[in-house]
Design a protein around this motif. Structure first.
Motif, mmCIF file in Angstrom:
data_model
loop_
_atom_site.group_PDB
_atom_site.id
_atom_site.type_symbol
_atom_site.label_atom_id
_atom_site.label_comp_id
_atom_site.label_asym_id
_atom_site.label_seq_id
_atom_site.Cartn_x
_atom_site.Cartn_y
_atom_site.Cartn_z
ATOM 1 N N ASP A 166 0.829 -1.210 0.000
ATOM 2 C CA ASP A 166 0.000 0.000 0.000
ATOM 3 C C ASP A 166 0.862 1.258 0.000
ATOM 4 O O ASP A 166 0.568 2.239 -0.679
ATOM 5 N N MET A 167 1.942 1.205 0.780
ATOM 6 C CA MET A 167 2.836 2.358 0.842
ATOM 7 C C MET A 167 3.397 2.667 -0.557
ATOM 8 O O MET A 167 3.441 3.821 -0.983
ATOM 9 N N ALA A 168 3.776 1.613 -1.284
ATOM 10 C CA ALA A 168 4.339 1.830 -2.623
ATOM 11 C C ALA A 168 3.266 2.313 -3.605
ATOM 12 O O ALA A 168 3.538 3.163 -4.459
ATOM 13 N N LEU A 169 2.052 1.797 -3.493
ATOM 14 C CA LEU A 169 0.981 2.253 -4.395
ATOM 15 C C LEU A 169 0.767 3.748 -4.269
ATOM 16 O O LEU A 169 0.379 4.420 -5.228
ATOM 17 N N ARG A 170 0.990 4.262 -3.034
ATOM 18 C CA ARG A 170 0.757 5.684 -2.777
ATOM 19 C C ARG A 170 2.041 6.506 -2.861
ATOM 20 O O ARG A 170 2.191 7.512 -2.188
ATOM 21 N N THR A 171 2.962 6.049 -3.694
ATOM 22 C CA THR A 171 4.249 6.734 -3.867
ATOM 23 C C THR A 171 4.448 7.042 -5.355
ATOM 24 O O THR A 171 4.018 6.257 -6.212
ATOM 25 N N ASP A 172 5.056 8.175 -5.643
ATOM 26 C CA ASP A 172 5.378 8.557 -7.026
ATOM 27 C C ASP A 172 4.138 8.619 -7.925
ATOM 28 O O ASP A 172 4.238 8.441 -9.145
ATOM 29 N N GLY A 173 2.970 8.834 -7.342
ATOM 30 C CA GLY A 173 1.750 8.950 -8.147
ATOM 31 C C GLY A 173 1.388 7.666 -8.866
ATOM 32 O O GLY A 173 0.714 7.696 -9.908
ATOM 33 N N PHE A 174 1.814 6.524 -8.318
ATOM 34 C CA PHE A 174 1.593 5.271 -9.054
ATOM 35 C C PHE A 174 0.107 4.931 -9.178
ATOM 36 O O PHE A 174 -0.372 4.591 -10.262
ATOM 37 N N ALA A 175 -0.633 5.014 -8.067
ATOM 38 C CA ALA A 175 -2.068 4.673 -8.110
ATOM 39 C C ALA A 175 -2.798 5.581 -9.107
ATOM 40 O O ALA A 175 -3.686 5.115 -9.836
ATOM 41 N N GLU A 176 -2.413 6.845 -9.172
ATOM 42 C CA GLU A 176 -3.061 7.782 -10.103
ATOM 43 C C GLU A 176 -2.765 7.386 -11.549
ATOM 44 O O GLU A 176 -3.637 7.462 -12.427
ATOM 45 N N ALA A 177 -1.527 6.956 -11.808
ATOM 46 C CA ALA A 177 -1.171 6.526 -13.166
ATOM 47 C C ALA A 177 -1.986 5.297 -13.564
ATOM 48 O O ALA A 177 -2.437 5.174 -14.714
ATOM 49 N N VAL A 178 -2.203 4.388 -12.619
ATOM 50 C CA VAL A 178 -3.001 3.195 -12.920
ATOM 51 C C VAL A 178 -4.457 3.588 -13.168
ATOM 52 O O VAL A 178 -5.119 3.022 -14.053
ATOM 53 N N ALA A 179 -4.944 4.564 -12.403
ATOM 54 C CA ALA A 179 -6.324 5.035 -12.624
ATOM 55 C C ALA A 179 -6.472 5.547 -14.054
ATOM 56 O O ALA A 179 -7.501 5.313 -14.709
ATOM 57 N N GLY A 180 -5.445 6.219 -14.545
ATOM 58 C CA GLY A 180 -5.475 6.694 -15.926
ATOM 59 C C GLY A 180 -5.531 5.542 -16.920
ATOM 60 O O GLY A 180 -6.285 5.580 -17.902
ATOM 61 N N ALA A 181 -4.760 4.512 -16.662
ATOM 62 C CA ALA A 181 -4.761 3.333 -17.545
ATOM 63 C C ALA A 181 -6.116 2.640 -17.506
ATOM 64 O O ALA A 181 -6.618 2.171 -18.532
ATOM 65 N N ALA A 182 -6.719 2.567 -16.304
ATOM 66 C CA ALA A 182 -8.038 1.931 -16.178
ATOM 67 C C ALA A 182 -9.075 2.720 -16.980
ATOM 68 O O ALA A 182 -9.993 2.142 -17.570
ATOM 69 N N GLU A 183 -8.903 4.021 -17.006
ATOM 70 C CA GLU A 183 -9.848 4.846 -17.766
ATOM 71 C C GLU A 183 -9.638 4.666 -19.273
ATOM 72 O O GLU A 183 -10.602 4.569 -20.038
ATOM 73 N N ARG A 184 -8.387 4.565 -19.678
ATOM 74 C CA ARG A 184 -8.088 4.400 -21.123
ATOM 75 C C ARG A 184 -8.525 3.029 -21.638
ATOM 76 O O ARG A 184 -9.082 2.916 -22.715
ATOM 77 N N HIS A 185 -8.214 1.997 -20.880
ATOM 78 C CA HIS A 185 -8.424 0.626 -21.372
ATOM 79 C C HIS A 185 -9.687 -0.034 -20.827
ATOM 80 O O HIS A 185 -10.146 -1.036 -21.381
ATOM 81 N N GLY A 186 -10.195 0.478 -19.714
ATOM 82 C CA GLY A 186 -11.271 -0.199 -18.979
ATOM 83 C C GLY A 186 -10.654 -1.009 -17.865
ATOM 84 O O GLY A 186 -9.645 -1.689 -18.088
ATOM 85 N N PRO A 187 -11.253 -0.951 -16.653
ATOM 86 C CA PRO A 187 -10.636 -1.635 -15.495
ATOM 87 C C PRO A 187 -10.535 -3.149 -15.675
ATOM 88 O O PRO A 187 -9.689 -3.792 -15.059
ATOM 89 N N GLU A 188 -11.365 -3.729 -16.539
ATOM 90 C CA GLU A 188 -11.315 -5.182 -16.755
ATOM 91 C C GLU A 188 -10.214 -5.562 -17.741
ATOM 92 O O GLU A 188 -9.955 -6.754 -17.940
ATOM 93 N N ARG A 189 -9.554 -4.562 -18.327
ATOM 94 C CA ARG A 189 -8.471 -4.842 -19.279
ATOM 95 C C ARG A 189 -7.090 -4.576 -18.676
ATOM 96 O O ARG A 189 -6.084 -4.594 -19.386
ATOM 97 N N VAL A 190 -7.051 -4.276 -17.385
ATOM 98 C CA VAL A 190 -5.765 -4.035 -16.713
ATOM 99 C C VAL A 190 -5.513 -5.187 -15.730
ATOM 100 O O VAL A 190 -6.275 -5.391 -14.790
ATOM 101 N N ALA A 191 -4.450 -5.940 -15.975
ATOM 102 C CA ALA A 191 -4.125 -7.096 -15.140
ATOM 103 C C ALA A 191 -3.267 -6.678 -13.952
ATOM 104 O O ALA A 191 -2.601 -5.641 -13.986
ATOM 105 N N VAL A 192 -3.294 -7.502 -12.917
ATOM 106 C CA VAL A 192 -2.407 -7.327 -11.763
ATOM 107 C C VAL A 192 -1.597 -8.618 -11.624
ATOM 108 O O VAL A 192 -2.149 -9.681 -11.337
ATOM 109 N N ILE A 193 -0.292 -8.518 -11.897
ATOM 110 C CA ILE A 193 0.577 -9.703 -11.909
ATOM 111 C C ILE A 193 1.764 -9.392 -11.004
ATOM 112 O O ILE A 193 2.637 -8.600 -11.367
#
Lengths: 271, 395
Positions: free
Chosen positions: B78-105
């Protein structure tokens, strides 16, 4: 949809003693009797390595070996995806027990066997394989996630991939927190081309939950097993391969699912 | 292969929280290792040695809706997700591709096993674990990807890779394969491993923990220092400053905990990575070594690197800063590789007094400033798993 050809298959579980014996049961041609079925010893493992491994790893290797032999592939160049929700619970429990005591001298053998990829490690050692190997652990979604990974690897690398699923109960007291029953393994060799294929498999990820009707085995007698062992969630796919008629099914992956279409190879070639 | 863009990345380790802190530590040659002060693990030099501990984890709390996932490993995630704007960048990807098209590996070797270690100590008279202990959301491997996927509001495929110390490096390969096969359009990759008794006592049982801060590539090196870290990267087919250019994955097929003496698997992984990237060995500017600081790993890896790249290639291990962060080492060092490329910095090994005279690769003892276009990052794990990544500026 990603497509691969199933060229080898293996199963081991209660009342399911290898593919030859299990095929008529899975196809609904013979009755299922849930007898205790002690897993075979994988002949590829040397006596030394056999002593170092527990039941879980040996079961995984036996299934992997059987599927690979059916596919007629040399294991030393075959990519592999091993997947297990629980891994080797006996080893993890032994270490936790040691760490809870006053003398915390962890057994070196336990420690190197505690890595989740132990089965993949022993497989590559036993077969002298230099090929890529991986290991996933995804709780009840292990089958769905590992199938997706293996199908993607076949498609992307244009090479056959061994997918080996295995799970066994955790010892107490862990079992009371994460209950698993039976010892179960299944293995599939998924190939990019149809040579020697048993079935053609297509798969894709989809949002939205899996329906029980499409995820659980057709045979009511097998449904209990598929609910209590994560590797046994592959039973519906095993049934579809055994039945040799077109089928559609799915496997749950959290709030999503992996949709599958299976067809006998002759049908697929004509479609 | 077609380069796969790295749209965002972040790391938290004993070097610091985020890219800027990590870069500052590299530039100032200030490592993050300290005498083992973890829980009740005795800092007696025999067990524990030095560790790379992340500050502030004990005080970090998870979002309220995900409190059930609380354990050291998920706090670090969680600490890393909230560092360097990472969670915000992922939110942008979810908006571009759709949240069901973004994998977590994600990769981890021990996930939240510390929670089970504590629970085993609090068993009741009948041997039962405490009622409040939640195995599924802490110790279980999948806990990590479930937590991160929920925290990021994603609906795509999720998996946890657990291949010991190669775990998080392997996630780059899985993401490439899933994206290439059309199973997703973007992926959050990386991994988390956190301090626990299992690895501290386990590596000690194998006699692999150094009494001093680890000294990769040093003539007198005598083992690892265990660290903890979380790191993430967002991979997608998009223009990016730095991309995944190639990868190689092999198995030793030799031994569960010792590398192949001639490094056959390591050589194979590096050669495959170069071939996929379409690069010659002399087009690599720097190799970030797995470089754990054990006698065997560093000697075999030196041989393998020299075999692939010739004796001159600049290489070093950054584990003298972070410690060996086990399953998360691959993502820590991928982020460091990205920093090296962006900043034109080659870090020399830390804690190094004398480079092993038997080594023939070009081990760096001091930092060097120069243009860096492409880096190979190595990660090797128990079970004989080898993974090499090529990161660099695309084109």
């Amino acid at each position: 949809m990603m497509r691969a050809y199933v060229t080898g298959v293996a199963v081991w579980g209660p009342g399911l003693a290898g593919w030859e014996a299990s095929r008529p049961i899975l196809a609904g041609e013979a009755p299922y009797v849930a007898t205790a079925t002690p897993p075979p010893l994988p002949s590829i493992l040397s006596a030394t390595e056999r002593r170092r491994t527990g039941t879980t790893v040996r079961l995984a290797l036996a299934a992997a070996q059987a599927a690979t032999e059916m596919a007629g592939l040399e294991p030393d160049a075959l990519r592999s995806v091993f997947a297990s929700a629980n891994g080797d619970g006996a080893v993890v429990h032994a270490i936790l027990e040691t760490l809870a005591g006053t003398d915390r001298s962890v057994s070196p053998t336990h420690f190197h066997n505690s890595v989740h990829n132990a089965a993949a490690g022993y497989w590559t050692i036993a077969t002298g394989s230099g090929a890529a190997a991986t290991c996933l652990g995804c709780h009840d979604a292990t089958f769905a996630a590992a199938l997706l990974k293996a199908m993607a690897e076949v498609a992307c690398e244009a090479a056959p991939v061994l997918l080996c699923l295995y799970d066994a109960p955790l010892p107490e007291p862990l079992d009371s927190k994460r209950h698993t029953e039976a010892v179960f393994a299944a293995a599939f060799v998924l190939a990019p081309g149809p040579d020697g294929c048993l079935a053609v498999l297509e798969a894709e990820y989809a949002a939205g939950p899996a329906s029980a009707e499409l995820a659980e085995p057709r045979l009511p007698a097998l449904r209990g097993l598929s609910r209590v062992n994560p590797a046994a969630r592959s039973l519906r796919l095993l049934e579809a391969i055994a039945r040799q008629v077109p089928d559609a099914c799915c496997a749950g992956l959290l709030d999503g699912r992996v949709d599958m279409r299976i067809a006998p190879c002759s049908t697929a070639a004509a479609s | 292969m077609r380069p796969l863009g790295i749209s965002a990345h972040t790391v938290v380790s004993a070097m610091g929280r985020g890219k800027a802190a990590t870069l500052a530590a590299l530039r100032s040659r200030q490592g993050g290792l300290r005498p083992c002060d973890f829980e009740d693990v005795a800092p007696d030099g025999k067990i524990g040695g030095y560790i790379g501990r992340v500050e502030g984890l004990e005080a970090h709390s998870l979002p309220e809706a995900l409190a059930g996932y609380d354990c050291r490993n998920n706090r670090l995630a969680d600490m890393a997700l909230r560092t360097d704007g990472f969670a915000e960048a992922v939110a942008g990807a979810a908006e571009r591709h759709g949240p069901e098209r973004v994998a977590v590996i994600l990769g981890t070797s021990t996930s939240g096993v510390l929670a089970s270690e504590d629970a085993y100590r609090h068993r009741d008279g009948a041997g039962a674990l405490p009622a409040g202990f939640d195995f599924e959301r802490t110790h279980d491997l999948f806990s990590l990807s479930r937590f991160v996927r929920a925290a990021l509001g994603l609906r795509g495929p999720a998996m946890v890779v657990s291949t010991a110390c190669a775990s998080s490096a392997k996630t780059f390969i899985d993401a490439h394969q899933l994206i290439a096969a059309g199973a997703c359009d973007a992926a959050v990759v990386g991994g988390v491993d956190s301090l626990c008794r299992m690895t501290l006592y386990g590596f000690s049982a194998l006699d692999l923990i150094s009494a001093t801060p680890c000294r990769p590539c040093d003539a007198a090196r005598d083992g690892i220092s265990i660290g903890e870290a979380a790191g993430f990267a967002l991979l997608e087919r998009a223009e990016s400053e730095i991309a995944l250019l190639g990868y190689g994955a092999t198995s030793d097929g030799y031994h569960m905990s010792a590398p192949h003496p001639q490094g056959v698997g390591a050589i194979g992984a590096m050669r495959e990575a170069l071939a996929r990237a379409g690069l010659r060995p002399d087009e690599i500017d720097y190799v970030n070594l797995h470089g754990t600081g054990t006698r065997a790993n560093d000697a075999v890896e030196d041989h393998a690197v020299a075999d692939v790249f010739g004796p001159g290639v600049a290489c070093s291990s950054t584990k003298g800063w972070s410690g060996h962060t086990l399953g998360s080492a691959g993502i820590v060092e991928a982020v460091i590789a990205a920093l090296c490329i962006r900043e034109g910095l080659l870090p020399g090994c830390l804690n190094l007094t004398e480079i092993d005279p038997g080594f023939s690769a070009g081990v760096l003892a001091e930092n060097r400033e120069q243009a860096v276009r492409r880096v190979v990052s190595n990660s090797f794990g128990f079970g004989g798993i080898n993974c090499s990544l090529v990161l660099g500026r695309p084109g």
